[in-house]
Scaffold this motif. Structure first.
Motif, PDB file in Angstrom:
ATOM      1  N   ALA A 297       0.833  -1.207   0.000  1.00 16.77           N
ATOM      2  CA  ALA A 297       0.000   0.000   0.000  1.00 16.77           C
ATOM      3  C   ALA A 297       0.867   1.255   0.000  1.00 16.77           C
ATOM      4  CB  ALA A 297      -0.927  -0.001   1.208  1.00 16.77           C
ATOM      5  N   GLY A 298       0.478   2.217  -0.848  1.00 15.30           N
ATOM      6  CA  GLY A 298       1.184   3.494  -0.916  1.00 15.30           C
ATOM      7  C   GLY A 298       2.403   3.498  -1.823  1.00 15.30           C
ATOM      8  N   HIS A 299       2.812   2.363  -2.337  1.00 20.29           N
ATOM      9  CA  HIS A 299       3.963   2.294  -3.238  1.00 20.29           C
ATOM     10  C   HIS A 299       3.518   2.524  -4.683  1.00 20.29           C
ATOM     11  CE1 HIS A 299       5.757   0.139   0.194  1.00 20.29           C
ATOM     12  NE2 HIS A 299       6.919   0.514  -0.316  1.00 20.29           N
ATOM     13  N   ALA A 300       4.482   2.719  -5.552  1.00 25.76           N
ATOM     14  CA  ALA A 300       4.225   2.747  -6.988  1.00 25.76           C
ATOM     15  C   ALA A 300       4.622   1.383  -7.542  1.00 25.76           C
ATOM     16  CB  ALA A 300       5.033   3.843  -7.663  1.00 25.76           C
ATOM     17  N   ALA A 301       3.736   0.775  -8.323  1.00 25.57           N
ATOM     18  CA  ALA A 301       3.995  -0.542  -8.906  1.00 25.57           C
ATOM     19  C   ALA A 301       4.274  -0.390 -10.396  1.00 25.57           C
ATOM     20  CB  ALA A 301       2.803  -1.461  -8.683  1.00 25.57           C
ATOM     21  N   THR A 302       5.269  -1.103 -10.885  1.00 24.58           N
ATOM     22  CA  THR A 302       5.554  -1.142 -12.317  1.00 24.58           C
ATOM     23  C   THR A 302       4.956  -2.425 -12.866  1.00 24.58           C
ATOM     24  OG1 THR A 302       7.616   0.043 -11.936  1.00 24.58           O
ATOM     25  CG2 THR A 302       7.363  -1.051 -14.072  1.00 24.58           C
ATOM     26  N   VAL A 303       4.113  -2.287 -13.888  1.00 24.19           N
ATOM     27  CA  VAL A 303       3.407  -3.424 -14.468  1.00 24.19           C
ATOM     28  C   VAL A 303       4.001  -3.719 -15.843  1.00 24.19           C
ATOM     29  CG1 VAL A 303       1.163  -4.334 -15.172  1.00 24.19           C
ATOM     30  CG2 VAL A 303       1.311  -2.706 -13.266  1.00 24.19           C
ATOM     31  N   TYR A 304       4.486  -4.950 -16.020  1.00 21.48           N
ATOM     32  CA  TYR A 304       4.986  -5.432 -17.307  1.00 21.48           C
ATOM     33  C   TYR A 304       3.967  -6.434 -17.816  1.00 21.48           C
ATOM     34  CZ  TYR A 304       9.454  -3.630 -15.576  1.00 21.48           C
ATOM     35  OH  TYR A 304      10.449  -2.834 -15.080  1.00 21.48           O
ATOM     36  N   TRP A 305       3.568  -6.310 -19.075  1.00 22.63           N
ATOM     37  CA  TRP A 305       2.594  -7.264 -19.578  1.00 22.63           C
ATOM     38  C   TRP A 305       2.850  -7.624 -21.029  1.00 22.63           C
ATOM     39  CZ3 TRP A 305       1.543  -2.120 -20.034  1.00 22.63           C
ATOM     40  CH2 TRP A 305       0.987  -1.687 -21.218  1.00 22.63           C
TER      41      TRP A 305
ATOM     42  N   GLY B 234       0.128  -9.568 -23.629  1.00 27.15           N
ATOM     43  CA  GLY B 234      -1.189 -10.183 -23.689  1.00 27.15           C
ATOM     44  C   GLY B 234      -1.799 -10.133 -22.299  1.00 27.15           C
ATOM     45  N   ASP B 235      -2.233 -11.277 -21.782  1.00 30.56           N
ATOM     46  CA  ASP B 235      -2.823 -11.348 -20.449  1.00 30.56           C
ATOM     47  C   ASP B 235      -1.821 -11.775 -19.379  1.00 30.56           C
ATOM     48  OD1 ASP B 235      -5.293 -10.476 -21.250  1.00 30.56           O
ATOM     49  OD2 ASP B 235      -6.153 -12.476 -21.468  1.00 30.56           O
ATOM     50  N   ARG B 236      -0.569 -12.008 -19.761  1.00 32.31           N
ATOM     51  CA  ARG B 236       0.448 -12.354 -18.762  1.00 32.31           C
ATOM     52  C   ARG B 236       0.983 -11.067 -18.158  1.00 32.31           C
ATOM     53  NH1 ARG B 236       4.648 -15.998 -21.730  1.00 32.31           N
ATOM     54  NH2 ARG B 236       4.585 -14.114 -22.977  1.00 32.31           N
ATOM     55  N   VAL B 237       0.977 -10.997 -16.826  1.00 31.43           N
ATOM     56  CA  VAL B 237       1.314  -9.760 -16.125  1.00 31.43           C
ATOM     57  C   VAL B 237       2.332 -10.048 -15.024  1.00 31.43           C
ATOM     58  CG1 VAL B 237       0.381  -7.878 -14.716  1.00 31.43           C
ATOM     59  CG2 VAL B 237      -0.999  -8.842 -16.570  1.00 31.43           C
ATOM     60  N   THR B 238       3.332  -9.174 -14.913  1.00 32.65           N
ATOM     61  CA  THR B 238       4.264  -9.188 -13.792  1.00 32.65           C
ATOM     62  C   THR B 238       4.228  -7.805 -13.165  1.00 32.65           C
ATOM     63  OG1 THR B 238       5.717 -10.802 -14.847  1.00 32.65           O
ATOM     64  CG2 THR B 238       6.668  -9.494 -13.075  1.00 32.65           C
ATOM     65  N   VAL B 239       4.013  -7.775 -11.848  1.00 37.52           N
ATOM     66  CA  VAL B 239       3.940  -6.513 -11.114  1.00 37.52           C
ATOM     67  C   VAL B 239       5.152  -6.436 -10.205  1.00 37.52           C
ATOM     68  CG1 VAL B 239       2.573  -5.072  -9.572  1.00 37.52           C
ATOM     69  CG2 VAL B 239       1.421  -6.630 -11.158  1.00 37.52           C
ATOM     70  N   MET B 240       5.924  -5.353 -10.344  1.00 42.02           N
ATOM     71  CA  MET B 240       7.109  -5.150  -9.508  1.00 42.02           C
ATOM     72  C   MET B 240       6.947  -3.890  -8.682  1.00 42.02           C
ATOM     73  SD  MET B 240      10.263  -6.382 -11.874  1.00 42.02           S
ATOM     74  CE  MET B 240      11.336  -6.364 -10.468  1.00 42.02           C
ATOM     75  N   VAL B 241       7.392  -3.969  -7.436  1.00 38.25           N
ATOM     76  CA  VAL B 241       7.458  -2.809  -6.565  1.00 38.25           C
ATOM     77  C   VAL B 241       8.919  -2.683  -6.168  1.00 38.25           C
ATOM     78  CG1 VAL B 241       6.703  -1.766  -4.408  1.00 38.25           C
ATOM     79  CG2 VAL B 241       5.105  -3.157  -5.748  1.00 38.25           C
ATOM     80  N   ASP B 242       9.501  -1.535  -6.475  1.00 35.56           N
ATOM     81  CA  ASP B 242      10.941  -1.335  -6.328  1.00 35.56           C
ATOM     82  C   ASP B 242      11.643  -2.414  -7.150  1.00 35.56           C
ATOM     83  OD1 ASP B 242      10.566   0.916  -4.688  1.00 35.56           O
ATOM     84  OD2 ASP B 242      10.384  -0.347  -2.911  1.00 35.56           O
ATOM     85  N   ASP B 243      12.476  -3.238  -6.543  1.00 27.27           N
ATOM     86  CA  ASP B 243      13.171  -4.279  -7.308  1.00 27.27           C
ATOM     87  C   ASP B 243      12.670  -5.673  -6.965  1.00 27.27           C
ATOM     88  OD1 ASP B 243      14.184  -4.393  -4.776  1.00 27.27           O
ATOM     89  OD2 ASP B 243      16.286  -4.515  -5.355  1.00 27.27           O
ATOM     90  N   MET B 244      11.455  -5.749  -6.419  1.00 24.46           N
ATOM     91  CA  MET B 244      10.891  -7.051  -6.038  1.00 24.46           C
ATOM     92  C   MET B 244       9.660  -7.370  -6.877  1.00 24.46           C
ATOM     93  SD  MET B 244      11.209  -7.210  -1.922  1.00 24.46           S
ATOM     94  CE  MET B 244      10.467  -8.813  -1.966  1.00 24.46           C
ATOM     95  N   VAL B 245       9.516  -8.644  -7.250  1.00 20.89           N
ATOM     96  CA  VAL B 245       8.310  -9.082  -7.938  1.00 20.89           C
ATOM     97  C   VAL B 245       7.224  -9.228  -6.881  1.00 20.89           C
ATOM     98  CG1 VAL B 245       7.234 -10.907  -9.288  1.00 20.89           C
ATOM     99  CG2 VAL B 245       9.602 -10.265  -9.739  1.00 20.89           C
ATOM    100  N   ALA B 246       6.194  -8.394  -6.997  1.00 23.03           N
ATOM    101  CA  ALA B 246       5.094  -8.450  -6.036  1.00 23.03           C
ATOM    102  C   ALA B 246       4.069  -9.493  -6.447  1.00 23.03           C
ATOM    103  CB  ALA B 246       4.428  -7.074  -5.917  1.00 23.03           C
ATOM    104  N   ARG B 247       3.936  -9.699  -7.776  1.00 27.75           N
ATOM    105  CA  ARG B 247       2.924 -10.660  -8.240  1.00 27.75           C
ATOM    106  C   ARG B 247       3.142 -10.970  -9.707  1.00 27.75           C
ATOM    107  NH1 ARG B 247      -3.381 -10.836  -7.626  1.00 27.75           N
ATOM    108  NH2 ARG B 247      -3.670 -12.953  -8.381  1.00 27.75           N
ATOM    109  N   GLN B 248       2.925 -12.227 -10.072  1.00 28.03           N
ATOM    110  CA  GLN B 248       2.882 -12.659 -11.470  1.00 28.03           C
ATOM    111  C   GLN B 248       1.587 -13.403 -11.662  1.00 28.03           C
ATOM    112  OE1 GLN B 248       6.645 -14.883 -11.829  1.00 28.03           O
ATOM    113  NE2 GLN B 248       7.172 -13.411 -13.435  1.00 28.03           N
ATOM    114  N   LEU B 249       0.886 -13.124 -12.760  1.00 26.91           N
ATOM    115  CA  LEU B 249      -0.379 -13.801 -12.994  1.00 26.91           C
ATOM    116  C   LEU B 249      -0.757 -13.721 -14.458  1.00 26.91           C
ATOM    117  CD1 LEU B 249      -3.440 -11.638 -12.144  1.00 26.91           C
ATOM    118  CD2 LEU B 249      -1.167 -10.710 -11.838  1.00 26.91           C
ATOM    119  N   THR B 250      -1.698 -14.574 -14.826  1.00 26.67           N
ATOM    120  CA  THR B 250      -2.374 -14.455 -16.105  1.00 26.67           C
ATOM    121  C   THR B 250      -3.766 -13.947 -15.787  1.00 26.67           C
ATOM    122  OG1 THR B 250      -1.094 -16.277 -17.046  1.00 26.67           O
ATOM    123  CG2 THR B 250      -3.159 -15.690 -18.157  1.00 26.67           C
TER     124      THR B 250
END
Length: 158
Positions: free
Chosen positions: A113-121, A123-139
């Motif tokens: 919460a309160g961070h900025a997330a960088t979203v790489y995608w 198609g429907d494959r998504v990787t969400v990074m916060v700072d230098d950590m992968v916060a979530r990967q999903l389809t």
């Protein structure tokens, strides 16, 4: 004799103060000519070897040449099908730990919460990074808007 506290380097068995032989100096153009001639000769030898090797029969290839095997194989082609858009964007993480992306709400967790997330995608494959950590990967599951952290269905009965 060297002054007190100084040492004289003597890496060979030559007596002290004997000058070491120096290699003959070449002008830079002569050195380049020498290298380019040798590289050209080496390339010629490599080309001849490749031609000979790839066009002679090999027992391990059941009597075929490597060139015949290469020519007989199907060649790679570009993938066909629908073009899948891809990209990168930045999204703010809400106080509840959720980001909005492509019509979906993706849960990351309150930790982010309160961070900025960088979203790489792609198609429907998504990787969400916060700072230098992968916060979530999903389809993305387009059948639902809310992308839960787990796929487990909560039910009162088991």
């Amino acid at each position: 004799m060297p002054a007190h506290g100084s040492r004289q380097a003597n890496s060979s068995n030559a007596p002290p103060n004997t000058p070491h032989p120096q290699p003959p100096k070449r002008s830079s153009s002569t050195g380049l000519d020498y290298c380019s001639k040798n590289l050209a000769a080496l390339q010629q030898l490599l080309d001849e070897y490749r031609q000979e090797y790839n066009n002679r029969r090999h027992q391990s290839l059941d009597g075929q040449t490597p060139q015949q095997r290469y020519d007989a194989r199907p060649k790679a082609t570009p993938a066909t099908g629908p073009h899948r858009p891809s990209g990168v964007t930045t999204r703010p993480v809400s106080a509840t730990g959720v980001i909005a992306f492509s019509g979906c709400s993706i849960v990351l967790g309150r930790t982010w919460a309160g961070h900025a997330a960088t979203v790489y995608w792609q198609g429907d494959r998504v990787t969400v990074m916060v700072d230098d950590m992968v916060a979530r990967q999903l389809t993305l599951d387009r059948s639902v808007r809310y992308q839960r952290l787990t796929n487990q269905k909560l039910s009162g009965k088991s």
